[in-house]
Write an enzyme that holds these catalytic residues in place. Structure first.
Site, PDB file in Angstrom:
ATOM      1  N   GLU A 311       0.784  -1.234   0.000  1.00 52.06           N
ATOM      2  CA  GLU A 311       0.000   0.000   0.000  1.00 52.06           C
ATOM      3  C   GLU A 311       0.822   1.292   0.000  1.00 52.06           C
ATOM      4  O   GLU A 311       0.528   2.208   0.766  1.00 52.06           O
ATOM      5  CB  GLU A 311      -0.945   0.008   1.223  1.00 52.06           C
ATOM      6  CG  GLU A 311      -1.907  -1.154   1.209  1.00 52.06           C
ATOM      7  CD  GLU A 311      -2.716  -1.247   2.497  1.00 52.06           C
ATOM      8  OE1 GLU A 311      -3.913  -1.541   2.390  1.00 52.06           O
ATOM      9  OE2 GLU A 311      -2.186  -1.059   3.594  1.00 52.06           O
TER      10      GLU A 311
HETATM   11  C1  TNX Z   1      -4.411  -3.973   4.501  1.00 46.78           C
HETATM   12  S1  TNX Z   1      -2.954  -6.439   4.167  1.00 46.78           S
HETATM   13  C2  TNX Z   1      -3.153  -3.807   5.034  1.00 46.78           C
HETATM   14  C3  TNX Z   1      -3.009  -3.381   6.429  1.00 46.78           C
HETATM   15  C4  TNX Z   1      -4.331  -3.214   7.102  1.00 46.78           C
HETATM   16  C5  TNX Z   1      -5.264  -4.324   6.657  1.00 46.78           C
HETATM   17  C6  TNX Z   1      -6.566  -4.335   7.352  1.00 46.78           C
HETATM   18  C7  TNX Z   1      -1.797  -5.467   4.064  1.00 46.78           C
HETATM   19  C8  TNX Z   1      -0.547  -5.985   3.580  1.00 46.78           C
HETATM   20  N1  TNX Z   1      -2.014  -4.176   4.401  1.00 46.78           N
HETATM   21  O1  TNX Z   1      -2.277  -2.178   6.493  1.00 46.78           O
HETATM   22  O2  TNX Z   1      -4.151  -3.266   8.479  1.00 46.78           O
HETATM   23  O3  TNX Z   1      -5.472  -4.162   5.282  1.00 46.78           O
HETATM   24  O4  TNX Z   1      -7.318  -5.459   7.007  1.00 46.78           O
END
Ligand code: TNX
Length: 507
Positions: A311
């Protein structure tokens, strides 16, 4: 000889059930010098079962009702074991881990009825399907202290999980002390999501967790999330981090939840993602990454260091790829195998052998499948954490008080019914195994964590451990066997969610 279902999760590779039961009484002696003996004796006592005692050293002639624990180096499959219950119990581990798992199986078999405590006469030969059977605990959004993490290790290793991934840093906090960058914990550890109290592990705390995990045959995988999820780094060292880059989803979510937007240099208490990044074109950033990776590597005996990669929504693809290539190489240079969320597979030159962690859907969308496949093309492998099946932070039902919903609503059956080798078009051998992550935005206490993790972690444990095809690898069989774990969890004080679709048993 009859074949019936034993109260076991995960389902063993091969089971033969004989007629009758062997009584377990306080006269039983546990033979063998393995640490698994103490684990067995203590766990049975916590259940209110008979107080077993260790046999005298060198006494290897079991009396009826005794329990013999030994390892046999000739054993082929690592982590496997055999368990025979006749007029006494014989557990032979292929190694100490196998012996530990054999003891966990025996503890599940031990039951109390009106005639007292006993175990069924049976022969079990067991070994895991996948070498990587992981759980992740996000200690960044909310912090969980050493004793809480140890309890988590106990409850998950009892399901034969062998990897504990700790998500040690995120926008909301930095949770492990680093000597060369001391302000990380001094300035960025005190707060947590929703304005709750934070915390951090000293190096001694961290080593204590590593050692405890090892005693339960779990390898610790530390994660420092980079280049995004680094707002907290900027609270301690503003020169390392870019100004927040807001995205529409973040702004809408902040409005809906009444949460503040990130402000550079101030603690961030909301749940929004994708707004932060370290400065990818500054050399100082790589000094920082190198120091953190080196200090983590020094106190981590396991082979892996996870460097995040998810992300980075405000970062150009070119910059992101540049960072991914350099950061994975830094981990290799520190003598460890890098692990990264699947986005880092977008970088053509990611370090060879990097392990990818796939967190897309069971049916991949966008570039996720291609990004994941690139780890394999670079000689690495994959850990499967399909978000709409294995994410322990999703709600069980739409009205469940804890958890999120962005990936799916995941009831126990949905958590159970997915196949990790069927998600991506990579060879089966490229799948190292499964990991079930618990993100902690909504879990303010370890009780909250446990309600989301249990019972669904048991479903992921069976997917990771048990054969892909077996008559009892079905939802109907699983839900019956799962229900028999209730008395074990109650004895350990594990706050599982008593999901209505499971026939929970009393003893
Ligand atoms: C996505 S899964 C994220 C996290 C959040 C999560 C909540 C991932 C690699 N990154 O930063 O906590 O969703 O479900």
């Amino acid at each position: 000889m009859v074949l019936t279902t034993l109260p076991l999760v995960p389902l063993p590779a091969a089971v033969v059930v004989h007629e009758g039961r062997m009584p377990l009484t306080a006269t039983a002696r546990v033979h063998g010098s393995s640490p698994a003996a103490g684990i067995l004796i203590d766990a049975l006592a916590r259940r209110g079962g008979p107080a077993l005692s260790p046999a005298d050293a060198g006494d290897d002639a079991p009396a009826p009702g005794d329990i013999v624990l030994r390892t046999d180096a000739e054993g082929s499959a690592s982590e496997g074991y055999s368990l025979r219950i006749g007029d006494h119990v014989d557990i032979v581990g292929d190694d100490e881990a196998g012996l530990f798992y054999g003891v966990q199986t025996l503890l599940q078999l031990a039951r109390q009825d009106d005639d007292g405590w006993s175990v069924p006469r049976t022969e079990i030969t067991d070994a895991p399907r996948f070498p990587h059977r992981g759980v992740m605990l996000d200690v960044a959004r909310h912090f969980f202290d050493v004793s809480e993490v140890k309890k988590f290790i106990d409850a998950t290793s009892a399901l034969k999980f062998n990897r504990l991934h700790l998500h040690l840093s995120d926008d909301q906090g930095w949770r492990v002390h680093i000597d060369s960058w001391p302000l990380l914990t001094e300035l960025s550890s005190t707060t947590a999501a929703s304005g709750d109290a934070g915390g951090f592990y000293t190096k001694d705390d961290y080593r204590d967790i590593v050692a405890y995990a090892a005693s339960r045959h779990m390898i610790l995988i530390p994660e420092i999330d980079l280049p995004g999820h680094t707002h907290a780094v900027g609270v301690a060292y503003p020169e390392l981090v870019e100004a927040p880059v807001l995205n529409d989803a973040l702004v809408t979510q902040a409005e809906n939840l009444g949460q503040p937007l990130p402000v550079a240099g101030e603690s961030y208490l909301g749940w929004g993602v994708g707004h932060s990044s370290v400065r990818i074109r500054e050399e100082r950033t790589y000094d920082f990454v190198r120091d953190v990776v080196r200090e983590l590597a020094e106190m981590t005996p396991g082979p892996y260091i996870h460097i995040g990669g998810d992300e980075s929504l405000g970062t150009s693809q070119e910059d992101f790829d540049h960072f991914a290539e350099r950061a994975t190489q830094i981990v290799v240079d520190a003598g460890k195998t890098p692990v990264a969320w699947h986005e880092m597979g977008a970088a053509a030159g990611i370090a060879e052998g990097t392990v990818g962690q796939y967190w897309g859907m069971k049916i991949p969308t966008g570039a996720h499948a291609a990004e994941a496949a690139h780890f394999v093309e670079r000689g690495g492998a994959l850990i499967m954490s399909a978000a709409d099946a294995a994410y322990l932070d999703m709600k069980y039902t739409a009205d469940f008080p804890l958890g999120l919903t962005w990936a799916a609503i995941i009831d126990v059956r949905t958590a159970y019914e997915w196949e990790p080798t069927a998600v991506l078009e990579v060879p089966d051998e490229a799948i190292l195994g499964v990991e079930a992550p618990l993100w902690s935005e909504t879990t303010r206490t370890i009780d909250d964590v446990e309600q989301l993790v249990f019972p669904r972690a048991a479903a992921e444990a069976e997917i990771a451990w048990s054969p892909k095809h077996a008559p009892e690898r079905t939802w109907e069989s699983f839900r019956g066997r799962l229900g028999t774990l209730a008395p074990l969890w109650k004895a350990e004080g594990v706050r599982f969610h008593p999901s209505a679709d499971i026939p929970w048993s009393d003893r």
